[in-house]
Motif scaffolding. Structure first.
Motif, mmCIF file in Angstrom:
data_model
loop_
_atom_site.group_PDB
_atom_site.id
_atom_site.type_symbol
_atom_site.label_atom_id
_atom_site.label_comp_id
_atom_site.label_asym_id
_atom_site.label_seq_id
_atom_site.Cartn_x
_atom_site.Cartn_y
_atom_site.Cartn_z
ATOM 1 N N LYS A 16 4.278 3.356 -0.696
ATOM 2 C CA LYS A 16 3.234 2.419 -0.289
ATOM 3 C C LYS A 16 2.377 2.992 1.183
ATOM 4 O O LYS A 16 1.551 2.235 1.714
ATOM 5 N N GLY A 17 3.250 3.880 1.797
ATOM 6 C CA GLY A 17 2.705 4.288 3.192
ATOM 7 C C GLY A 17 3.392 3.525 4.326
ATOM 8 O O GLY A 17 2.743 3.616 5.341
ATOM 9 N N PHE A 18 4.490 3.026 3.911
ATOM 10 C CA PHE A 18 5.119 2.120 4.962
ATOM 11 C C PHE A 18 5.595 2.828 6.208
ATOM 12 O O PHE A 18 5.509 2.343 7.231
ATOM 13 N N TYR A 19 5.925 4.139 6.088
ATOM 14 C CA TYR A 19 6.361 5.079 7.334
ATOM 15 C C TYR A 19 5.420 5.972 7.574
ATOM 16 O O TYR A 19 5.884 7.188 8.164
ATOM 17 N N LYS A 20 4.100 6.025 7.272
ATOM 18 C CA LYS A 20 3.160 7.055 7.482
ATOM 19 C C LYS A 20 2.966 7.307 8.793
ATOM 20 O O LYS A 20 2.754 8.437 9.208
#
Length: 223
Positions: A148-152
């Protein structure tokens, strides 16, 4: 940067309602930073936060679905801020080695509060990143959250510095491993210096963590 009011954009997946959109939301974020720093993440609860800010616990859930979501939001805000500083402070540096030295310094030096952001105490947030951020990553849901891109933002910081490493030595085999090791290692050394000093060589006034990692990186990529 002083006296400029800038805005950090955070992935909307990380909150239910944007905390920057209201005074209450900003109060939730600023007070949670102070409380997590003083209590620790395990002892911190939305109930305690509600009491501290004089608001119902349910009002906090309108912004964040859980305290884990709040922690991930804080981590993303921090790395977005670091990315902004990294881009800003290296923009006019043309020599790759000087650019890398500046980047390493930024990633490993003690954090000072940035007056560009009025409701975030970056010094306390940095302490949370050092002591609590692994609790966000080391969960059973890490793969789903990563998708989901939480650590992008964290990954973008690592990529930016890795690109600088490859400017200096395009054949260097391990740029991402090197940069993520610098970041996590520097955080461990900051933690050790406060709580387990026999595990580090930090000395007051000598900036040894910055010096150590700057020397380590340059020797690794030019040898």
């Amino acid at each position: 940067m002083e006296n400029l009011q800038l805005h950090i954009t955070i992935n909307p997946e990380l909150y239910t309602k944007d905390p920057e959109s209201s005074e209450l939301g900003q109060k939730i974020v600023s007070t949670s930073i102070a409380m997590i720093n003083s209590l620790g993440f395990e002892a911190f609860t939305f109930r305690k936060l509600g009491v501290q800010i004089g608001s119902n616990e349910s009002s906090i859930y309108r912004y964040f679905e859980s305290k884990h979501a709040l922690l991930v939001y804080l981590i993303n805000w921090y790395w977005s801020w670091i990315e902004y500083k990294l881009v800003f402070e290296t923009a006019n540096i043309t020599i790759a080695q000087d650019k890398l030295t500046k980047a390493i310094t930024l990633l490993t030096e003690e954090v000072e509060e940035d007056n560009s952001f009025t409701f975030i105490n970056e010094v306390l947030l940095n302490k949370i990143i050092i002591s609590e951020s692994a609790k966000a990553y080391h969960t059973k849901d890490i793969d789903k959250e990563n998708e989901k891109g939480f650590y992008k933002t964290y990954k973008r910081v690592v990529q930016r510095v890795s690109d600088i490493v490859l400017e200096i030595n395009p054949s260097f085999e391990f740029p991402h491993m090197l940069v993520s090791t610098i970041i996590e290692g520097a955080h461990h050394q900051r933690f050790f210096s406060k709580h387990l000093p026999s595990l580090t060589d930090v000395e007051e006034g000598k900036n040894n963590i910055v010096r150590f990692y700057s020397d380590l990186v340059l020797k690794a990529i030019v040898s």
